[in-house]
Write an enzyme that holds these catalytic residues in place. Structure first.
Site, PDB file in Angstrom:
ATOM      1  N   ARG A 174       0.589  -1.361  -0.326  1.00 55.40           N
ATOM      2  CA  ARG A 174       0.090   0.007   0.382  1.00 55.40           C
ATOM      3  C   ARG A 174       0.752   1.218   0.293  1.00 55.40           C
ATOM      4  O   ARG A 174       0.491   2.592   0.258  1.00 55.40           O
ATOM      5  CB  ARG A 174      -0.989  -0.054   1.460  1.00 55.40           C
ATOM      6  N   SER A 225     -11.101   1.140   3.430  1.00 54.46           N
ATOM      7  CA  SER A 225     -10.119   1.063   4.625  1.00 54.46           C
ATOM      8  C   SER A 225      -9.786   1.972   4.760  1.00 54.46           C
ATOM      9  O   SER A 225      -8.959   2.760   4.325  1.00 54.46           O
ATOM     10  CB  SER A 225      -9.825   0.362   3.640  1.00 54.46           C
ATOM     11  N   GLU A 295      -4.259   3.913   6.550  1.00 53.88           N
ATOM     12  CA  GLU A 295      -4.341   3.914   5.169  1.00 53.88           C
ATOM     13  C   GLU A 295      -4.894   5.232   4.480  1.00 53.88           C
ATOM     14  O   GLU A 295      -4.224   5.867   3.292  1.00 53.88           O
ATOM     15  CB  GLU A 295      -4.514   2.351   4.704  1.00 53.88           C
TER      16      GLU A 295
END
Length: 302
Positions: A174, A225, A295
């Site tokens: 990520r 998320s 995130e």
């Protein structure tokens, strides 16, 4: 500020507004105004806009479809650039796919899968656009952007644009080099896909999309998320284990469907969401000894 606004109006085709509420441009439906909001139609318009912005030493921020983004209630200082329809161009030649940063990721995955090209099935349920997906190395179902990217065309803070290869992007879970080490914004991307059996590719795509709809609050205003998974653990499972699934603060709620999603259930503010994020972090750390990292990108005036 007025001088910059006027020069941008004269320099580019496309939208140029003052004090545009960013809640209109984020999937969470949260966010105060941008001092100046622009939506250039072409890369050439973007170049012209950057000439004005950099020459006036203005702060600038780029958003795509506004997913994976939490904008402060007081908005964003300077110029906010949105990559809209003008950056949703697409060119597929054999197995190389060249696509603009503004192309919706779900629509892209659907389109190429139906043409018999494999590689993007994992993205069939990921909200947002190509630019943001490359920036954060979006992924799901044991795959991610790093597995298919050939190179990306990047806008750097000084206004220059250059191509970076997959290796130069320094992808990891990520993350990419663009987030901290070498800040930049994705303008275009070239992906390498693989031709395959169309029916099997479509089936994988539809199964991935169905899984998302069954397990995540896709029909509620949210940013995707909230936390990175602290592997081998999963953030949603940790939040559920400490009893926070469904927990609310103001108009924000940790989704009853999935612990790693916060939804705007009733005119939530950014402060509501930030409060829930901090509460989840504190509780998981206290009860599980695991530090959660966000995130979602949190931007705007402090």
């Amino acid at each position: 500020m007025q001088s910059v606004f006027s020069k941008l109006k004269n320099a580019i085709n496309g939208t140029v507004k003052e004090k545009e509420p960013l809640a209109y441009h984020t999937t969470m439906k949260i966010g105060g105004p941008a001092d100046i909001f622009i939506e250039p139609r072409t890369i050439e318009d973007l170049r012209k806009a950057m000439d004005v912005i950099v020459s006036h030493k203005m702060k600038w921020t780029v958003i795509g479809r506004g997913s994976n983004l939490l904008v402060a209630d007081d908005g964003i200082e300077g110029v906010v650039i949105k990559f809209g329809k003008g950056f949703a161009h697409l060119e597929l030649e054999q197995e190389l796919l060249r696509v603009g940063a503004g192309y919706p990721l779900v629509a892209l995955a659907t389109k190429v899968s139906k043409q018999g090209y494999a590689g993007l099935e994992f993205a069939s349920g990921i909200p947002g656009s190509v630019g943001g997906a490359v920036f954060m190395n979006a992924g799901a179902h044991q795959s991610d952007i790093a597995t298919i990217l050939e190179k990306a065309y990047i806008l750097f803070p000084n206004g220059e644009m250059h191509w970076l290869t997959n290796e130069e992007m320094k992808f990891s879970y990520r993350t990419s080099i663009l987030q901290k080490e070498r800040p930049g914004i994705v303008v275009e991307a070239i992906f390498r896909l693989v031709q395959g059996e169309k029916e099997a590719i479509i089936d994988r795509m539809l199964r991935n999309k169905a899984y998302r709809k069954e397990t995540q609050p896709w029909d509620s205003p949210c940013a995707g998320s909230i936390f990175r998974n602290p592997l081998p653990h999963h953030a949603g499972q940790l939040i559920e284990a400490v009893g926070l699934k469904g927990h609310s603060l103001g108009g924000a709620q940790i989704s009853p469907m999935h612990g790693n999603f916060i939804v705007n259930s009733n005119q939530a503010t950014a402060e509501d969401v930030l409060g829930l994020i901090q509460h989840a972090k504190d509780t998981v750390l206290a009860e599980k000894g695991i530090a959660l990292q966000t995130e979602v990108e949190i931007i705007g005036r402090k």
